[in-house]
Scaffold this active site. Sequence first.
Site, PDB file in Angstrom:
ATOM      1  N   THR A  34       0.866  -1.159   0.354  1.00  0.00           N
ATOM      2  CA  THR A  34      -0.280   0.223  -0.162  1.00  0.00           C
ATOM      3  C   THR A  34       1.298   1.425  -0.105  1.00  0.00           C
ATOM      4  O   THR A  34       0.256   2.129  -0.352  1.00  0.00           O
ATOM      5  CB  THR A  34      -0.687  -0.040   1.286  1.00  0.00           C
ATOM      6  OG1 THR A  34      -0.162  -0.208   2.714  1.00  0.00           O
ATOM      7  CG2 THR A  34      -1.887  -1.126   1.467  1.00  0.00           C
ATOM      8  N   GLY A 119      17.122 -10.647   2.161  1.00  0.00           N
ATOM      9  CA  GLY A 119      16.326 -11.586   1.573  1.00  0.00           C
ATOM     10  C   GLY A 119      14.857 -11.445   2.522  1.00  0.00           C
ATOM     11  O   GLY A 119      14.384 -12.831   1.592  1.00  0.00           O
ATOM     12  N   SER A 124      16.853  -5.371   5.245  1.00  0.00           N
ATOM     13  CA  SER A 124      18.041  -5.113   5.303  1.00  0.00           C
ATOM     14  C   SER A 124      18.372  -4.503   4.709  1.00  0.00           C
ATOM     15  O   SER A 124      19.465  -4.018   4.684  1.00  0.00           O
ATOM     16  CB  SER A 124      18.439  -6.787   5.492  1.00  0.00           C
ATOM     17  OG  SER A 124      19.129  -7.131   3.967  1.00  0.00           O
ATOM     18  N   ASP A 169       9.681   1.250   4.382  1.00  0.00           N
ATOM     19  CA  ASP A 169      10.811   0.369   4.932  1.00  0.00           C
ATOM     20  C   ASP A 169      11.886   1.518   5.687  1.00  0.00           C
ATOM     21  O   ASP A 169      12.455   1.583   6.490  1.00  0.00           O
ATOM     22  CB  ASP A 169      11.756  -0.106   3.908  1.00  0.00           C
ATOM     23  CG  ASP A 169      11.068  -1.257   2.959  1.00  0.00           C
ATOM     24  OD1 ASP A 169       9.883  -1.562   3.788  1.00  0.00           O
ATOM     25  OD2 ASP A 169      11.360  -2.242   2.520  1.00  0.00           O
TER      26      ASP A 169
HETATM   27  P1  ADP Z   1      15.157  -7.522   2.450  1.00  0.00           P
HETATM   28  O1  ADP Z   1      15.409  -5.609   2.146  1.00  0.00           O
HETATM   29  O2  ADP Z   1      13.946  -7.993   2.550  1.00  0.00           O
HETATM   30  O3  ADP Z   1      16.496  -7.467   3.211  1.00  0.00           O
HETATM   31  P2  ADP Z   1      16.820  -7.176  -0.679  1.00  0.00           P
HETATM   32  O4  ADP Z   1      17.077  -7.717  -1.552  1.00  0.00           O
HETATM   33  O5  ADP Z   1      16.251  -5.756  -0.699  1.00  0.00           O
HETATM   34  O6  ADP Z   1      16.059  -7.670   0.619  1.00  0.00           O
HETATM   35  O7  ADP Z   1      17.843  -7.304   0.419  1.00  0.00           O
HETATM   36  C1  ADP Z   1      19.804  -8.101   0.367  1.00  0.00           C
HETATM   37  C2  ADP Z   1      20.041  -7.899  -0.199  1.00  0.00           C
HETATM   38  O8  ADP Z   1      20.753  -6.107   0.970  1.00  0.00           O
HETATM   39  C3  ADP Z   1      21.743  -8.735  -0.133  1.00  0.00           C
HETATM   40  O9  ADP Z   1      21.424  -9.238  -1.649  1.00  0.00           O
HETATM   41  C4  ADP Z   1      23.170  -7.883  -0.558  1.00  0.00           C
HETATM   42  O10 ADP Z   1      22.724  -7.020  -1.015  1.00  0.00           O
HETATM   43  C5  ADP Z   1      22.414  -6.115   0.922  1.00  0.00           C
HETATM   44  N1  ADP Z   1      23.118  -6.899   2.521  1.00  0.00           N
HETATM   45  C6  ADP Z   1      21.885  -7.150   3.307  1.00  0.00           C
HETATM   46  N2  ADP Z   1      22.302  -7.189   4.296  1.00  0.00           N
HETATM   47  C7  ADP Z   1      23.264  -6.925   4.195  1.00  0.00           C
HETATM   48  C8  ADP Z   1      25.289  -7.313   4.993  1.00  0.00           C
HETATM   49  N3  ADP Z   1      24.524  -7.663   6.703  1.00  0.00           N
HETATM   50  N4  ADP Z   1      26.004  -7.374   4.762  1.00  0.00           N
HETATM   51  C9  ADP Z   1      25.964  -6.856   3.684  1.00  0.00           C
HETATM   52  N5  ADP Z   1      24.389  -6.738   2.923  1.00  0.00           N
HETATM   53  C10 ADP Z   1      23.654  -6.788   2.919  1.00  0.00           C
HETATM   54 MG    MG Z   2      14.644  -4.759   0.682  1.00  0.00          MG
END
Ligand code: ADP
Ligand code: MG
Length: 385
Positions: A34, A119, A124, A169
């Site tokens: 949303t 992911g 993250s 987010d």
């Molecule tokens: P989400 O935001 O739901 O966790 P995303 O696919 O949007 O998933 O983001 C995940 C990406 O963020 C990873 O592929 C990596 O590139 C980066 N990432 C997440 N956590 C870390 C970390 N602890 N160290 C380095 N890169 C990270």
């Molecule tokens: Mg993300």
Amino acid sequence: MKKRQVIEAYKEKFGGDFRLFSAPGRINIIGEHTDYNEGFVMPAAIDKKIWVAITPVRGSAVTVYSVDYDQISTFDIQGPIPELPHWALYSYGVVKELQNKGGKPGAFNAVFGGDIPDGAGLSSSAAIECAFGTALNSLFDLGMDKLEIAKVGQLAEHNYAGVRCGLMDQFASMHGKAGHVIRLDCRSLEYEYAPLNLNGYEFILADTRVKHSLASTEYNKRRESCEEGVLLIGSKMPGVKSLRDLRPKDIYPFKGMLGEETFLCCEFVTEENERVLETVTALENGDLEKVGGLINASHRGLRDKYMVSCSELDLLVDTALTVEGVLGSRMMGGGFGGCTITLLKSTSVDQFVKTTQAAFQIAYSSDPVFYRVTIGDGAGEEIVD
Ligand code: ADP
Ligand code: MG
């Protein structure tokens, strides 16, 4: 503990003085897909974070080390777009978007890492953006407020990670408040904190540990469907600028014109907005049964109308609902993997874990990962201890 690891890694890689910043991941109680439709959401920051240890350096060469990937990456803040590993796109994107805004961040050495499973739908990526945004704002006196930093993070996600996400987010990562959910209107960006008093109940996350590769392309496609719906309906109903302007009953007459897929997307978003508002009232009244029912309805909509669930998520949700003491369960985040969020009695947690784990193991020969949720504060500077 990850904070310690980041600090130690900084000392080892660079040495000398540094400052430490962090930004959290987030949950979302209800209001999925949303935010980019100018609707309502109800996120909260969690106690899982990204930490950045950082120092400004002379010149224009940035060096970033990822503790969790054990990789180093360099880029020039004045140079052409470099080839970067995925994890470095977020910090690079933040620097670039700060520059696009007219800010003048300098170069830096940084080490970062965190304990937000990536992911998993806990954002993250937004946490990395907000941690670097907060750090650079402070280090280089850029004078931005939390909202501006959140928007820089969102643009970094759009333009460098290629996901046209809404603002939820990054907003939650910047504005989180311990013990509170954020009631956010994504049109006006007005927000309120509401204490989360669950009286013997809690939220638990179950992480499928899968992320199907279509997640980001399908995300962008859903966003396009919503935009197409708005364009078509707007051509007949002047003044309609987003799905926020419509109630479910408004769109039924347009079913034929929109086509099945677009209609269902629009229907879901209008219904989900209503569910968020109903959840606000139900939480105020302490009516957790009602909250659970709304969470369940949200999942059905995400699965059957918005079509962003997957078999792993559905199995976790369906199994959760067979457990005594569970009031509601749904997929959380963009979809096609990641976590479910479940509202349940604290005394039912063990049974919930046992039952869902067993069912998941039979179906997929793997175990989901469970996280009990603690709601924490938003991004900021931390003491190096
Ligand atoms: P989400 O935001 O739901 O966790 P995303 O696919 O949007 O998933 O983001 C995940 C990406 O963020 C990873 O592929 C990596 O590139 C980066 N990432 C997440 N956590 C870390 C970390 N602890 N160290 C380095 N890169 C990270
Ligand atoms: Mg993300």
